[in-house]
Design an enzyme around this catalytic site. Sequence first.
Site, PDB file in Angstrom:
ATOM      1  N   ARG A 129     -41.941  14.372  -2.139  1.00 21.75           N
ATOM      2  CA  ARG A 129     -40.960  15.064  -2.295  1.00 21.75           C
ATOM      3  C   ARG A 129     -40.065  13.781  -2.023  1.00 21.75           C
ATOM      4  NH1 ARG A 129     -40.873  20.766   0.598  1.00 21.75           N
ATOM      5  NH2 ARG A 129     -42.866  21.796  -0.924  1.00 21.75           N
ATOM      6  N   ASP A 135     -41.571  18.763   8.502  1.00 22.77           N
ATOM      7  CA  ASP A 135     -40.918  20.096   7.696  1.00 22.77           C
ATOM      8  C   ASP A 135     -39.914  18.491   6.294  1.00 22.77           C
ATOM      9  OD1 ASP A 135     -40.908  20.828   4.979  1.00 22.77           O
ATOM     10  OD2 ASP A 135     -39.551  23.065   5.366  1.00 22.77           O
ATOM     11  N   ASP A 142     -36.427  20.030   9.567  1.00 21.39           N
ATOM     12  CA  ASP A 142     -35.619  19.342   8.438  1.00 21.39           C
ATOM     13  C   ASP A 142     -34.750  18.570   8.836  1.00 21.39           C
ATOM     14  OD1 ASP A 142     -36.753  20.813   6.607  1.00 21.39           O
ATOM     15  OD2 ASP A 142     -35.015  22.191   5.903  1.00 21.39           O
ATOM     16  N   ASP A 150     -33.056  18.306   2.625  1.00 21.27           N
ATOM     17  CA  ASP A 150     -33.392  19.026   1.921  1.00 21.27           C
ATOM     18  C   ASP A 150     -32.254  19.947   1.591  1.00 21.27           C
ATOM     19  OD1 ASP A 150     -36.163  19.091   1.595  1.00 21.27           O
ATOM     20  OD2 ASP A 150     -36.488  20.789   3.008  1.00 21.27           O
TER      21      ASP A 150
END
Length: 522
Positions: free
Chosen positions: A244, A191, A162, A195
């Site tokens: 996302r 990834d 991340d 987040d």
Amino acid sequence: MRRPVALRLQAALGTLALAAAAGVVLTMPETASAAAGGATGYATQNGGTTGGAGGQTVRATTGTAIHEALCGRAGSSTPIVIEVEGTINHGNTSKVSGDSCNTAADKIELKQVSNITIVGVGNGAVFDQLGIHIRESSNIVIQNVTVRNVKKSGSPTSNGGDAIGMESDVRNVWVDHTTLEASGGESEGYDGLFDMKDNTQYVTLSYSTLRNSGRGGLIGSSESDRSNGYVTFHHNLYENIDSRAPLLRGGIAHMYNNHYKSLNESGINSRAGAKAKVDNNYFEDSKDVLGTFYTDQAGTWQVSGNIYDNVTWSEPGEDNNPAGPDPQSNTTVSIPYSFTLDDASCVPSVVSATAGADKGLKVSDGSCTPQSPDPTDPTDPDPTDPDPTDPTDPDPTDPPSGTNLSLGAGSDGSSKASGTSYGNVRDGDLGTYWSPAGTTGSISVKWSSATTVAKINVREAAGSEGTVGSYRVVDHDTGAVLASGSGAGVIGFSPVSLEKITFEITGASGTPRIAEFETYAG
């Protein structure tokens, strides 16, 4: 991941005891160039987000120096502003120990700490393959930095892949004017870019660019992780993201005035009881930009004022519930803070001028006009302005001065080649362009009310100069030809009040590439 990515802050108070680590400089009494204008969105709630304001200001040029600064404080909640310049990577980042910190060697670790600002200054700050991890912490500001190519597999790895990750009882984080980017999806080792999980709340992501990643970010790590939320996303660019943007599980998120471009598989994925308020965003050249995807546990949304430009929608299915092709609200969301919406039609241009690191912390004034965070007195003359009595003032054929009216306008055209967009001619970015499907075609700039135009500047993209041959400038409202000739550049005509002006390319030596179609009142 199954889906491929398509390549994807104060005057100093007292003294600070620091270990002798290369890359740390105590700056006294310097004002840090961060948190201009203060936090926005949900980060203003729950007591607000001020970061290290009022604390010591330290300059760091290595990751170790950042950790040294954290560990040299009197306590874990002692305010501090860490100004970062240069490239921060695995080679210059090591674990540092102390009573006021809990750091790690493979990431920038903000764990069990509070009242911290990390801000890029000088020639810029780049966290290269090194992520920023926030855990059990509060009142954090991250501003004007680039975080790129953080991996969870391959070498080197950092932060679970991340760029910025938050988890475990995190409160009040403002991330502003950052560039978060990867070079692929999960199969390439990356990834998420942004987040939040395990009870992370009161977060704002503003004026940032997220690009070239399989996953933009998530709020909640699983369908049962519903303790997160109260997150605001505004004036961000999401570009070349598979999915996302974000994924929202439970909680409330407010997305306004964002530019979503090339969302390859899905965009805002509201699921597991989540509520998304989606206001005045511009979705472009994307698929399934809003809905519930990859689950049968539905979320909801409230939509208003959005523009869907070349958006495609999949068919509903057992675990697929797209909001389109005609998105309608299926919930209501009450927002506790004040905010001003830019019109969706100008979002691509205002976001292009403001979003990302090293943009001078420019923001929108709420009426589609980018401005510096501390503008100088507008009545003061600009030393670079020409002297009105100077005979060497610019020639009338030079690019016109004044406001480029296209930056707050809309656009359309007769056709567009693959990979190009009508909006590219009014985004203020010479690196993007529109091309017709063939060698000829038309591009228009339009307004919601009559606007006076007397001069245009048609600017060709680098490498295609001279391609435009014959042209006509047309008042689309009446069909009147305002000017004609050959070659792009500055074109003047008698002032005319209109709602739409068209540049027709009637002859060309190849496929034209129009980077900007600027319009001026004089």
